[in-house]
Design a protein around this motif. Structure first.
Motif, mmCIF file in Angstrom:
data_model
loop_
_atom_site.group_PDB
_atom_site.id
_atom_site.type_symbol
_atom_site.label_atom_id
_atom_site.label_comp_id
_atom_site.label_asym_id
_atom_site.label_seq_id
_atom_site.Cartn_x
_atom_site.Cartn_y
_atom_site.Cartn_z
ATOM 1 N N THR A 23 118.696 90.497 -3.001
ATOM 2 C CA THR A 23 118.491 90.652 -4.438
ATOM 3 C C THR A 23 119.800 91.072 -5.093
ATOM 4 O OG1 THR A 23 117.786 92.960 -4.130
ATOM 5 C CG2 THR A 23 116.052 91.273 -4.240
ATOM 6 N N ARG A 24 119.870 90.838 -6.390
ATOM 7 C CA ARG A 24 121.056 91.226 -7.166
ATOM 8 C C ARG A 24 120.816 92.606 -7.748
ATOM 9 N NH1 ARG A 24 123.967 86.937 -11.177
ATOM 10 N NH2 ARG A 24 125.869 88.136 -11.670
ATOM 11 N N ILE A 25 121.782 93.521 -7.552
ATOM 12 C CA ILE A 25 121.604 94.895 -8.039
ATOM 13 C C ILE A 25 122.695 95.310 -9.015
ATOM 14 C CG2 ILE A 25 120.309 95.635 -6.013
ATOM 15 C CD1 ILE A 25 122.873 96.865 -4.923
ATOM 16 N N GLY A 26 123.618 94.400 -9.336
ATOM 17 C CA GLY A 26 124.680 94.695 -10.286
ATOM 18 C C GLY A 26 125.331 93.415 -10.740
ATOM 19 N N ALA A 27 126.332 93.526 -11.586
ATOM 20 C CA ALA A 27 126.989 92.332 -12.118
ATOM 21 C C ALA A 27 127.527 91.442 -11.006
ATOM 22 C CB ALA A 27 128.113 92.743 -13.061
ATOM 23 N N ALA A 28 128.089 92.038 -9.970
ATOM 24 C CA ALA A 28 128.624 91.268 -8.851
ATOM 25 C C ALA A 28 128.258 91.905 -7.513
ATOM 26 C CB ALA A 28 130.139 91.152 -8.973
ATOM 27 N N THR A 29 127.191 92.695 -7.503
ATOM 28 C CA THR A 29 126.776 93.422 -6.311
ATOM 29 C C THR A 29 125.381 92.987 -5.890
ATOM 30 O OG1 THR A 29 128.080 95.328 -7.026
ATOM 31 C CG2 THR A 29 126.474 95.689 -5.285
ATOM 32 N N TYR A 30 125.237 92.777 -4.591
ATOM 33 C CA TYR A 30 123.971 92.330 -4.036
ATOM 34 C C TYR A 30 123.587 93.228 -2.871
ATOM 35 C CZ TYR A 30 124.858 88.127 -6.750
ATOM 36 O OH TYR A 30 125.101 87.256 -7.782
ATOM 37 N N GLN A 31 122.319 93.170 -2.499
ATOM 38 C CA GLN A 31 121.895 93.851 -1.294
ATOM 39 C C GLN A 31 120.973 92.940 -0.489
ATOM 40 O OE1 GLN A 31 119.778 97.449 -2.211
ATOM 41 N NE2 GLN A 31 117.978 96.392 -3.041
ATOM 42 N N ALA A 32 121.045 93.080 0.828
ATOM 43 C CA ALA A 32 120.146 92.395 1.733
ATOM 44 C C ALA A 32 119.422 93.471 2.520
ATOM 45 C CB ALA A 32 120.909 91.466 2.667
ATOM 46 N N VAL A 33 118.114 93.554 2.353
ATOM 47 C CA VAL A 33 117.323 94.624 2.945
ATOM 48 C C VAL A 33 116.370 94.043 3.979
ATOM 49 C CG1 VAL A 33 115.713 96.511 2.511
ATOM 50 C CG2 VAL A 33 117.441 95.932 0.791
#
Length: 542
Positions: A220-230
Motif C-alpha cells: 500500500t501507499r503510505i506517503g507521497a513516495a513511500t510504500y509499505q509491504a506488510v
C-alpha cells in the motif's frame, strides 16, 4: 527441502555429517495463497515493533528462539592468505569472495523446517546462494581462501536483494540437531554484496522451526513516495520506495518457496525505476483489478526500464492490474518483459503505454528456453512497438486479448535475429486464438519463421495504419529459416475504414513457407488489395 537452482554454478553431491554449509544463489517459489484481511492494529499501550534497517520486525510469533553464529569470516581470492574474521561479511563472484558462518545447533530439535535469515547491507540484482559444505573444521581468526572448506550443492537462494533488508532462505535439509551448522554464502554476480556479521546489531539467525511463510504481502501507499509491504501472516513490514518494498517482499517469499505480492487499489509510482526480478519461482503479483490498480513508471534513459523486468522466472503470475511504461521510445524497453520465462501466466492485465513492446517472452539468448507461457484476457494499447511478442519462444498461448493502437504488430510470433546468441531460433507450436486486434501499426498478426503455429478464431481489423504495405495476417521467413505447417483457421481479417490500409486478409509472403494450412471459417473480404495473397509452397486449403 533441498532446492536446486538453474544457472551456471556446479552443484556436486556432498555428504554432510554433523556440519552444514549454506550458500545463496537463484530463487524458487510455490503457488500463491489467497489474500486474507489485514490484521487489526495493535491494542493501545502495546510496545511498538522494532525497526532494523528498513524491516519492521514484530515480537516473536512462532516461539522459535533464533540461534546466532558462534563464528563467521569471509575469504578473498585476490588476497588468499589474509584472514577476514571481523567486520561485515563480503560475498562476490569476481574476484571470488565467500562468507562462512557457524551456528551451534547441537541439540536443536530437527523440525521439518529451518530458516536462515541474514541482513544485507548492499543491493544485488541476483542475490546470494546458500551452499552445502563438507564437515571440515575452520576457525574465525585463521580462515583464509587457501584453507577454506570446499563448497558443495546449492540448497537455496535469495533472489534480488535490496540494501538494508533481511533475507530468508529455507535450509531445512541441512539441520539435523546432531552438531554445528556451517553456512557459506556465495554469488555469481561480479558486484559484491555486504552482509552484516555477528559483530553487528542485525546478526544472522537460524530459526528452527521456521516461522510461517509470510505470503501474502500487501503493498500500500503510505506517503507521497513511500510504500509499505506488510505480511498478512507474520506482520513483518518493509517501508521505502515501491521498488525496494516489492523486491524485498519477493526475496522473502522466494526464499520460502513462493507466494503472493498483492497491490491494493490506487496508483503505484515507480518513477524512473523498475522491478528487477531474477530467477524467481512461483511468485504471484496480484492487483485489485485491471481498472483499480495501476503500476506506472516513466523514463527517458537509454536502457531497458520495464516495470516488470524479469529473467529466468518460472511459474510467475501477473494478474488484475494495469501497467504503464511511459517515456522516450526504445525498441527493447517494454512494459512486461520475460527473458527465459517458463510457465508464466499473465491474465487480466492492461498495458496502457510502453516505450517498446507491451508483453514479450524472449528465448533468444544462450541457455534460454521461454516455453509454456500464457497471456489471456489482457488489453494492450499505446505501445511504441508490438502489442505482444513471442520471440524465439515456443508452446505458448495468447488468447482472449484486445490489442489496439500499437505502433508495431498487434501480435508477433517471431524468430531471433541472425546475430542473436541463438541465431534465427524459431517460435514453434504457439497458439494465438480468440484475440481482437485493431489498428496495429504494422501487421495485425505476424508469423516470422516457425513451425506448426496455430492462428485461429481471431478478429483483425484496420492494420498497417502506421506502416504501409502490411496485412491482417502475414506469414513469412528469411532464407534458411523453417516456416512450415502453420495453421490459419476461423479468422476474420478485414478493413472497415473509409480509407483502407490493410492490404490482404492473409498474406503468405514467401515460397519458403511450406504446407501452410488455410482452414475453414476464415473471412478475408473487404481488404485494400484482396482477400489472400499466397506465395507459399504446397499451401493446403480446406
Amino acid at each position: 527441502m533441498m532446492r536446486t537452482t538453474r544457472g551456471r554454478l556446479v552443484r556436486p553431491t556432498v555428504a554432510v555429517l554433523g556440519a552444514v554449509v549454506v550458500a545463496v544463489a537463484g530463487p524458487v517459489t510455490p503457488a500463491a495463497a489467497a489474500i486474507p484481511h489485514v490484521p487489526p492494529p495493535a491494542p493501545p499501550g502495546a510496545p511498538p515493533p522494532a525497526v532494523v534497517a528498513g524491516l519492521v520486525r514484530p515480537g516473536p510469533s512462532t516461539g522459535a528462539a533464533p540461534v546466532t553464529p558462534v563464528a563467521d569470516a569471509w575469504v578473498d581470492s585476490m588476497d588468499p592468505a589474509t584472514n577476514h574474521g571481523t567486520g561485515s561479511l563480503k560475498v562476490d563472484g569476481l574476484p571470488v569472495a565467500v562468507a562462512y558462518l557457524r551456528f551451534d545447533a547441537q541439540g536443536v530439535d530437527p523440525d521439518p523446517s529451518a530458516l536462515l535469515r541474514f541482513h544485507v547491507e548492499t543491493s544485488s540484482s541476483t542475490g546470494v546462494e546458500v551452499r552445502a559444505v563438507g564437515d571440515e573444521p575452520w576457525q574465525e581468526t585463521t580462515l583464509t581462501y587457501h584453507d577454506a572448506p570446499p563448497l558443495g550443492a546449492v540448497v537455496g537462494s535469495s533472489g534480488p536483494v535490496s540494501a538494508g533488508t533481511w533475507v530468508s532462505v529455507d535450509v531445512s535439509a541441512l539441520v539435523t540437531g546432531d552438531g554445528p551448522v556451517t553456512v557459506a554464502l556465495t554469488t555469481g554476480n561480479d558486484t559484491g554484496v555486504r552482509i552484516t556479521s555477528r559483530e553487528g546489531t542485525a546478526k544472522p539467525e537460524l530459526l528452527v522451526p521456521a516461522p510461517p511463510n509470510p505470503s501474502p504481502y500487501l503493498v500500500t501507499r503510505i506517503g507521497a513516495a513511500t510504500y509499505q509491504a506488510v505480511s498478512q501472516v507474520t506482520g513483518h513490514s518493509y517501508r521505502g520506495s515501491l521498488k525496494t518494498v516489492v523486491e524485498s517482499a519477493v526475496s522473502q517469499l522466494d526464499g520460502r518457496g513462493g507466494g503472493t505480492v498483492a497491490f491494493g487499489p490506487g496508483t503505484f509510482e515507480l518513477g524512473g525505476e523498475f522491478f528487477k526480478l531474477v530467477q524467481i519461482d512461483d511468485i504471484t503479483f496480484a492487483g485489485s483489478g485491471m481498472d483499480v490498480t495501476l503500476i506506472r513508471n516513466h523514463s527517458t534513459a537509454s536502457a531497458d526500464t520495464e516495470p516488470f523486468n524479469t529473467k529466468g522466472a518460472v511459474r510467475m503470475t501477473v494478474r488484475d492490474l494495469t501497467v504503464s511504461a511511459g517515456g522516450a521510445p526504445r525498441s527493447t524497453s517494454d512494459a512486461l518483459d520475460f527473458d527465459d520465462g517458463v510457465d508464466v501466466l499473465v491474465e487480466r492485465v492492461r498495458v496502457a503505454a510502453a516505450r517498446g513492446r507491451g508483453i514479450v517472452f524472449d528465448g533468444k539468448n544462450q541457455g534460454w528456453s521461454s516455453t509454456g507461457n500464457t497471456v489471456r484476457d489482457c488489453v494492450v494499447t499505446g505501445t511504441t512497438s508490438d502489442g505482444i511478442e513471442l520471440l524465439a519462444s515456443s508452446r505458448n498461448t495468447v488468447t482472449g486479448c484486445a490489442i489496439s493502437h500499437v505502433g508495431g504488430h498487434g501480435i508477433q510470433v517471431n524468430r531471433s535475429s541472425e546475430n542473436a546468441d541463438q541465431p534465427n531460433k524459431t517460435s514453434d507450436r504457439n497458439v494465438v486464438t480468440g484475440n481482437v486486434v485493431d489498428q496495429a501499426g504494422q501487421d495485425g498478426i505476424n508469423v516470422d519463421g516457425g513451425t506448426a503455429n496455430q492462428i485461429m478464431n481471431n478478429r483483425v481489423t484496420n492494420s498497417a495504419d502506421d506502416a504501409v504495405g502490411r496485412d491482417g495476417i502475414r506469414i513469412t521467413t528469411p532464407a534458411g529459416v523453417a516456416c512450415a505447417e502453420n495453421v490459419v483457421a476461423g479468422n476474420v481479417a478485414t478493413d472497415d475504414q473509409a480509407v483502407r490500409t490493410q492490404r490482404f486478409g492473409l498474406h503468405i509472403a514467401t515460397s519458403r513457407c511450406a504446407a501452410t494450412v488455410v482452414g475453414p471459417g476464415n473471412d478475408f473480404t473487404g481488404n485494400l488489395l484482396g482477400a489472400i495473397r499466397d506465395a507459399g509452397t504446397d499451401t493446403v486449403y480446406h
